[in-house]
Scaffold this motif. Structure first.
Motif, PDB file in Angstrom:
ATOM      1  N   THR A  76       8.501   7.137  16.041  1.00 47.14           N
ATOM      2  CA  THR A  76       9.582   6.185  16.258  1.00 47.14           C
ATOM      3  C   THR A  76       9.899   5.390  15.002  1.00 47.14           C
ATOM      4  OG1 THR A  76      10.374   4.455  17.771  1.00 47.14           O
ATOM      5  CG2 THR A  76       8.075   4.319  17.051  1.00 47.14           C
ATOM      6  N   GLY A  77      10.867   4.517  15.139  1.00 41.55           N
ATOM      7  CA  GLY A  77      11.287   3.625  14.067  1.00 41.55           C
ATOM      8  C   GLY A  77      12.002   2.462  14.712  1.00 41.55           C
ATOM      9  N   SER A  78      13.153   2.109  14.164  1.00 35.87           N
ATOM     10  CA  SER A  78      13.966   1.038  14.731  1.00 35.87           C
ATOM     11  C   SER A  78      15.407   1.274  14.283  1.00 35.87           C
ATOM     12  CB  SER A  78      13.471  -0.328  14.243  1.00 35.87           C
ATOM     13  OG  SER A  78      13.699  -0.461  12.852  1.00 35.87           O
ATOM     14  N   PRO A  79      16.368   0.583  14.877  1.00 39.01           N
ATOM     15  CA  PRO A  79      17.757   0.759  14.432  1.00 39.01           C
ATOM     16  C   PRO A  79      17.943   0.463  12.945  1.00 39.01           C
ATOM     17  CG  PRO A  79      17.701  -0.367  16.539  1.00 39.01           C
ATOM     18  CD  PRO A  79      16.272  -0.290  16.067  1.00 39.01           C
ATOM     19  N   SER A  80      17.216  -0.514  12.434  1.00 35.72           N
ATOM     20  CA  SER A  80      17.358  -0.869  11.024  1.00 35.72           C
ATOM     21  C   SER A  80      16.494  -0.010  10.107  1.00 35.72           C
ATOM     22  CB  SER A  80      16.999  -2.345  10.814  1.00 35.72           C
ATOM     23  OG  SER A  80      15.658  -2.593  11.214  1.00 35.72           O
ATOM     24  N   LYS A  81      15.420   0.566  10.660  1.00 32.01           N
ATOM     25  CA  LYS A  81      14.531   1.418   9.884  1.00 32.01           C
ATOM     26  C   LYS A  81      14.248   2.702  10.657  1.00 32.01           C
ATOM     27  CE  LYS A  81      12.164  -2.317   7.393  1.00 32.01           C
ATOM     28  NZ  LYS A  81      10.843  -2.933   7.096  1.00 32.01           N
ATOM     29  N   ILE A 101       9.967  10.937  20.831  1.00 35.98           N
ATOM     30  CA  ILE A 101      10.538  10.988  19.482  1.00 35.98           C
ATOM     31  C   ILE A 101      11.847  10.221  19.521  1.00 35.98           C
ATOM     32  CG2 ILE A 101      11.389  12.447  17.611  1.00 35.98           C
ATOM     33  CD1 ILE A 101       9.647  14.702  18.756  1.00 35.98           C
ATOM     34  N   CYS A 102      11.908   9.102  18.810  1.00 37.66           N
ATOM     35  CA  CYS A 102      13.050   8.186  18.915  1.00 37.66           C
ATOM     36  C   CYS A 102      13.488   7.702  17.531  1.00 37.66           C
ATOM     37  CB  CYS A 102      12.686   6.977  19.764  1.00 37.66           C
ATOM     38  SG  CYS A 102      11.926   7.366  21.351  1.00 37.66           S
ATOM     39  N   TYR A 103      14.730   7.251  17.463  1.00 37.27           N
ATOM     40  CA  TYR A 103      15.298   6.672  16.253  1.00 37.27           C
ATOM     41  C   TYR A 103      15.232   7.650  15.074  1.00 37.27           C
ATOM     42  CZ  TYR A 103      15.428   2.293  18.827  1.00 37.27           C
ATOM     43  OH  TYR A 103      15.704   1.328  19.759  1.00 37.27           O
ATOM     44  N   ALA A 104      15.656   8.892  15.340  1.00 37.97           N
ATOM     45  CA  ALA A 104      15.755   9.908  14.287  1.00 37.97           C
ATOM     46  C   ALA A 104      17.200  10.398  14.242  1.00 37.97           C
ATOM     47  CB  ALA A 104      14.801  11.059  14.569  1.00 37.97           C
ATOM     48  N   PRO A 105      18.090   9.667  13.586  1.00 43.36           N
ATOM     49  CA  PRO A 105      19.519  10.006  13.608  1.00 43.36           C
ATOM     50  C   PRO A 105      19.855  11.328  12.928  1.00 43.36           C
ATOM     51  CG  PRO A 105      19.081   8.245  12.028  1.00 43.36           C
ATOM     52  CD  PRO A 105      17.822   8.438  12.823  1.00 43.36           C
ATOM     53  N   GLN A 106      18.952  11.855  12.096  1.00 39.67           N
ATOM     54  CA  GLN A 106      19.216  13.125  11.416  1.00 39.67           C
ATOM     55  C   GLN A 106      18.879  14.336  12.286  1.00 39.67           C
ATOM     56  OE1 GLN A 106      17.648  13.436   7.460  1.00 39.67           O
ATOM     57  NE2 GLN A 106      18.101  11.312   6.957  1.00 39.67           N
ATOM     58  N   TRP A 107      18.195  14.104  13.383  1.00 43.27           N
ATOM     59  CA  TRP A 107      17.786  15.206  14.252  1.00 43.27           C
ATOM     60  C   TRP A 107      18.929  15.531  15.205  1.00 43.27           C
ATOM     61  CZ3 TRP A 107      13.698  15.083  18.704  1.00 43.27           C
ATOM     62  CH2 TRP A 107      13.380  16.402  19.063  1.00 43.27           C
ATOM     63  N   GLU A 108      19.603  16.655  14.986  1.00 40.43           N
ATOM     64  CA  GLU A 108      20.809  16.991  15.733  1.00 40.43           C
ATOM     65  C   GLU A 108      20.643  18.144  16.706  1.00 40.43           C
ATOM     66  OE1 GLU A 108      23.933  17.682  12.945  1.00 40.43           O
ATOM     67  OE2 GLU A 108      24.063  15.563  12.332  1.00 40.43           O
TER      68      GLU A 108
END
Length: 202
Positions: A76-81, A101-108
């Protein structure tokens, strides 16, 4: 599963911590951290947060290298990181009961065989707050023991009619905040065992 990927929610009582710097070798400035803990059910879990994971390509992150009694994996991460998880190979371990698995904007894109080899043990799959754009008919194949599936806060625009047909034990499905405009009528028949169905169409 609200809050499971929020950093302030995780690990209220950390019993022991192990650094995995030897498992994750990054030449980037961002640092990676994984730590063990015991969850409220008495299971060993590992948390990996705010770092780059690129399975099988640039970095040596192997989710199958954790202790054999590890039951819960949280990336995980966060919206800012956000973390930079970008799945390119499959989970080969059969030990996980839960994968978050969360906060992974590159995972499409999720591969058809990504979770196939954890089908005997996997009960909860939480893939919220990522960049997922599509789900294939074979994405959840063989996950017959899965009871909870969370796909909220992604960019999914279409669901194949038989995508959930293999999830015979599914009880909770959440799909809020995606780009889905309509759902195939036959999908409702496949989801007859659901106790909770949250699928706000956007």
């Amino acid at each position: 599963m609200p809050g499971i990927c929020d950093m302030e929610f995780l690990f209220p009582a950390v019993l022991y911590i192990v650094s995995f710097s030897s498992l994750i070798q990054s030449q980037q400035q961002s640092q990676s951290t994984c730590s063990y803990s015991i969850d409220q059910k008495g299971r060993k879990q590992v948390l990996c947060e705010q770092f780059r994971i690129d399975l099988g390509v640039s970095f040596n992150f192997n989710p199958n290298s954790f202790d054999l009694d590890t039951k819960v994996l949280i990336v995980t991460g966060s919206p800012s990181k956000p973390n930079q998880f970008n799945q390119t190979s499959n989970f080969n371990s059969t030990i996980f009961e839960e994968i978050h698995i969360c906060y992974a904007p590159q995972w499409e894109i999720i591969g058809d065989d990504t979770f196939r080899l954890v089908s005997e043990t996997l009960l909860v799959l939480n893939l919220t707050h990522n960049g997922l754009r599509s789900v294939n008919e074979g994405t959840f194949r063989n996950l017959s023991r899965l009871t909870h599936l969370h796909l909220d806060n992604n960019r999914i625009g279409f669901l194949p009619s038989s995508v959930f047909g293999y999830l015979t034990a599914l009880r909770v499905l959440t799909l809020t905040k995606n780009l889905i405009n309509n759902v195939e009528p036959r999908m409702g028949y496949q989801l007859g065992n659901l106790e909770v169905r949250i699928a706000k169409l956007n």
